[in-house]
Structures are given as C-alpha cells and as structure tokens.
Design a protein around this motif. Structure first.
Motif, mmCIF file in Angstrom:
data_model
loop_
_atom_site.group_PDB
_atom_site.id
_atom_site.type_symbol
_atom_site.label_atom_id
_atom_site.label_comp_id
_atom_site.label_asym_id
_atom_site.label_seq_id
_atom_site.Cartn_x
_atom_site.Cartn_y
_atom_site.Cartn_z
ATOM 1 N N VAL A 176 0.837 -1.204 0.000
ATOM 2 C CA VAL A 176 0.000 0.000 0.000
ATOM 3 C C VAL A 176 0.871 1.253 0.000
ATOM 4 O O VAL A 176 0.595 2.214 -0.731
ATOM 5 N N ALA A 177 1.932 1.251 0.791
ATOM 6 C CA ALA A 177 2.837 2.409 0.818
ATOM 7 C C ALA A 177 3.499 2.616 -0.550
ATOM 8 O O ALA A 177 3.597 3.752 -1.034
ATOM 9 N N GLN A 178 3.920 1.530 -1.186
ATOM 10 C CA GLN A 178 4.519 1.634 -2.528
ATOM 11 C C GLN A 178 3.514 2.200 -3.527
ATOM 12 O O GLN A 178 3.868 3.046 -4.362
ATOM 13 N N GLN A 179 2.271 1.733 -3.443
ATOM 14 C CA GLN A 179 1.243 2.236 -4.347
ATOM 15 C C GLN A 179 0.959 3.713 -4.110
ATOM 16 O O GLN A 179 0.770 4.472 -5.058
ATOM 17 N N LEU A 180 0.923 4.125 -2.853
ATOM 18 C CA LEU A 180 0.694 5.533 -2.540
ATOM 19 C C LEU A 180 1.784 6.408 -3.159
ATOM 20 O O LEU A 180 1.497 7.415 -3.804
ATOM 21 N N PHE A 181 3.039 6.011 -3.011
ATOM 22 C CA PHE A 181 4.134 6.786 -3.609
ATOM 23 C C PHE A 181 4.051 6.777 -5.129
ATOM 24 O O PHE A 181 4.300 7.801 -5.777
ATOM 25 N N ALA A 182 3.674 5.646 -5.731
ATOM 26 C CA ALA A 182 3.542 5.570 -7.189
ATOM 27 C C ALA A 182 2.424 6.492 -7.672
ATOM 28 O O ALA A 182 2.583 7.194 -8.680
ATOM 29 N N VAL A 183 1.298 6.500 -6.970
ATOM 30 C CA VAL A 183 0.184 7.379 -7.333
ATOM 31 C C VAL A 183 0.604 8.835 -7.195
ATOM 32 O O VAL A 183 0.342 9.660 -8.082
ATOM 33 N N MET A 184 1.274 9.166 -6.109
ATOM 34 C CA MET A 184 1.706 10.547 -5.880
ATOM 35 C C MET A 184 2.664 11.027 -6.961
ATOM 36 O O MET A 184 2.652 12.201 -7.333
ATOM 37 N N ASP A 185 3.501 10.121 -7.481
ATOM 38 C CA ASP A 185 4.444 10.491 -8.534
ATOM 39 C C ASP A 185 3.749 10.939 -9.816
ATOM 40 O O ASP A 185 4.346 11.640 -10.626
ATOM 41 N N HIS A 186 2.503 10.528 -10.022
ATOM 42 C CA HIS A 186 1.794 10.853 -11.255
ATOM 43 C C HIS A 186 0.753 11.962 -11.097
ATOM 44 O O HIS A 186 0.094 12.330 -12.062
ATOM 45 N N LEU A 187 0.610 12.495 -9.900
ATOM 46 C CA LEU A 187 -0.337 13.580 -9.693
ATOM 47 C C LEU A 187 0.319 14.932 -9.945
ATOM 48 O O LEU A 187 1.514 15.102 -9.716
ATOM 49 N N VAL A 188 -0.471 15.856 -10.422
ATOM 50 C CA VAL A 188 0.014 17.205 -10.707
ATOM 51 C C VAL A 188 -0.357 18.116 -9.539
ATOM 52 O O VAL A 188 -1.496 18.098 -9.065
ATOM 53 N N ALA A 189 0.608 18.914 -9.087
ATOM 54 C CA ALA A 189 0.356 19.882 -8.006
ATOM 55 C C ALA A 189 -0.421 21.054 -8.587
ATOM 56 O O ALA A 189 0.144 22.063 -8.991
ATOM 57 N N ASP A 190 -1.754 20.887 -8.634
ATOM 58 C CA ASP A 190 -2.604 21.880 -9.276
ATOM 59 C C ASP A 190 -3.461 22.675 -8.288
ATOM 60 O O ASP A 190 -4.351 23.409 -8.684
ATOM 61 N N GLY A 191 -3.200 22.518 -6.992
ATOM 62 C CA GLY A 191 -3.956 23.256 -5.997
ATOM 63 C C GLY A 191 -5.351 22.705 -5.735
ATOM 64 O O GLY A 191 -6.131 23.325 -5.027
ATOM 65 N N ARG A 192 -5.655 21.560 -6.300
ATOM 66 C CA ARG A 192 -6.973 20.951 -6.129
ATOM 67 C C ARG A 192 -6.857 19.661 -5.330
ATOM 68 O O ARG A 192 -5.830 18.996 -5.348
ATOM 69 N N ALA A 193 -7.940 19.295 -4.676
ATOM 70 C CA ALA A 193 -7.985 18.034 -3.929
ATOM 71 C C ALA A 193 -8.360 16.900 -4.878
ATOM 72 O O ALA A 193 -9.110 17.090 -5.834
ATOM 73 N N SER A 194 -7.814 15.716 -4.610
ATOM 74 C CA SER A 194 -8.137 14.534 -5.393
ATOM 75 C C SER A 194 -8.408 13.372 -4.456
ATOM 76 O O SER A 194 -7.767 13.233 -3.415
ATOM 77 N N PHE A 195 -9.333 12.524 -4.847
ATOM 78 C CA PHE A 195 -9.641 11.304 -4.124
ATOM 79 C C PHE A 195 -9.342 10.178 -5.095
ATOM 80 O O PHE A 195 -9.975 10.067 -6.150
ATOM 81 N N VAL A 196 -8.337 9.368 -4.800
ATOM 82 C CA VAL A 196 -7.898 8.338 -5.741
ATOM 83 C C VAL A 196 -7.842 6.973 -5.079
ATOM 84 O O VAL A 196 -7.608 6.848 -3.880
ATOM 85 N N GLU A 197 -8.064 5.936 -5.904
ATOM 86 C CA GLU A 197 -7.948 4.585 -5.394
ATOM 87 C C GLU A 197 -6.519 4.091 -5.561
ATOM 88 O O GLU A 197 -5.681 4.762 -6.148
ATOM 89 N N TRP A 198 -6.251 2.905 -5.081
ATOM 90 C CA TRP A 198 -4.885 2.375 -4.984
ATOM 91 C C TRP A 198 -4.183 2.231 -6.329
ATOM 92 O O TRP A 198 -2.962 2.202 -6.380
ATOM 93 N N VAL A 199 -4.909 2.174 -7.435
ATOM 94 C CA VAL A 199 -4.283 2.083 -8.754
ATOM 95 C C VAL A 199 -4.150 3.445 -9.426
ATOM 96 O O VAL A 199 -3.703 3.535 -10.553
ATOM 97 N N GLY A 200 -4.549 4.508 -8.719
ATOM 98 C CA GLY A 200 -4.405 5.850 -9.255
ATOM 99 C C GLY A 200 -5.622 6.384 -9.986
ATOM 100 O O GLY A 200 -5.618 7.516 -10.438
#
Length: 64
Positions: free
Chosen positions: A34-58
């Motif tokens: 789960v920790a690895q997936q969280l870091f992988a998902v975070m690597d693909h998100l854009v810092a756009d000032g908006r909130a996102s709700f994502v599942e474990w696969v991004g």
C-alpha cells in the motif's frame, strides 16, 4: 500543492481485522504494498492546488 485522499482497499492491519471474513482475507494488501502504491500514485499527480480522491491504482474516485 496537492491534497490527496487515498483509498488503499483492504490493508492487513489491526484496523481491518473487525471487518474481515473468510472471503475477504485473500484480498488484503500488505502495508508495504500500500505504501509503494501511494508513492507511485503521488508520482503521477500534478500539483494543481486541487484536492483529489484516488484509489490504490491511481484512478479517480468521483464524489460530490
């Protein structure tokens, strides 16, 4: 900046134990996975000032 709510699915922790039954035990993820997936998902998100709700696969989880 980015605020993320991450849904890890069922993780093998004491928090999940009360909600388990024999059919869900095989669907548990390890905390390390789960920790690895969280870091992988975070690597693909854009810092756009908006909130996102994502599942474990991004994939986004839609909510209103």
């Amino acid at each position: 900046m980015k605020i993320v709510a991450f849904h890890p699915r069922s993780t093998d922790t004491p928090l999940s134990k009360p909600f388990l039954n024999s059919s869900t035990i095989s669907q548990l993820f390890s905390p390390d996975f789960v920790a690895q997936q969280l870091f992988a998902v975070m690597d693909h998100l854009v810092a756009d000032g908006r909130a996102s709700f994502v599942e474990w696969v991004g994939e986004p989880i839609l909510w209103s």
